[in-house]
Design an enzyme around this catalytic site. Sequence first.
Site, short mmCIF file in Angstrom:
data_model
loop_
_atom_site.label_atom_id
_atom_site.label_comp_id
_atom_site.label_asym_id
_atom_site.label_seq_id
_atom_site.Cartn_x
_atom_site.Cartn_y
_atom_site.Cartn_z
N LEU A 138 0.74 -1.14 0.10
CA LEU A 138 -0.01 -0.13 0.03
C LEU A 138 0.71 1.16 0.02
CD1 LEU A 138 -2.63 -0.94 2.90
CD2 LEU A 138 -2.89 -0.85 0.46
N ASP A 139 0.41 2.24 -0.81
CA ASP A 139 1.21 3.51 -0.74
C ASP A 139 1.63 3.91 0.67
OD1 ASP A 139 1.24 3.41 -3.51
OD2 ASP A 139 -0.40 4.57 -3.77
N LYS A 140 2.62 4.69 0.98
CA LYS A 140 2.91 5.53 2.24
C LYS A 140 1.63 5.96 2.71
CE LYS A 140 6.51 7.88 4.52
NZ LYS A 140 7.90 8.63 4.18
#
Length: 232
Positions: A101-103
Amino acid sequence: MRLDRYLCELNIGTRSQVKEFIKKGLVSINGRTIRLADYRIEEQTDQIAFQGKTLTYQKYVYYMLNKPQGVVSATQDNTAGTVTELLAAEGRKDLFPVGRLDKDTEGLLLLTNDGKLAHRLLSPKKHVDKTYLVTISHSLSEEDIRRLEQGVDIGEDRMTLPAKVAVQSERMIHLTIQEGKYHQVKRMLQAVDNQVTALKRIRFGKIILDEELAPGAYRPLTTQEEKELHES
């Protein structure tokens, strides 16, 4: 498997520590004290005890994490904390996230040491559904929804695979996709002249995020969830 390796995998101690435990006679196999660190065991059938307590071996483990924002979906990173650090209390060094998942994205992330299953779940050929709760800058038109559901151009060689859109409110949708391209959800919304302002994954295959998990909290999958994971 060697006895000392078995004990290390169960986080009884470091390799040197468990060798000392074995030498002191603190470990028994099928009721018999064993003092040889390299003694070969059958981890699935032998009854192994440490200080009189029977140990249970689980080759593969599966955890559900409610990933918070600001944490990287990796095993190590030089600039930010990682999701595996959130599970440090488990004492396992073999865990890794299933996908990423993106930051700045939060929500459901699975962590395991089962590489074969992770590879299968992430294979484009498997078409595993991933559902996101997406907060957007403005409402979608019927045409926007149609385009998202048919596939949009996000600058790749091919259009995105068909998606599913379920409108929750004027600025909130459920978006279900079967791919995991870099920043895919954000790029899909940009393709219909919209912007993602918040993003949370709530489902991966048949596994649904446990809403009782606060951001940063985790738990092992239940037996039923493990079964569903393997069926995804």
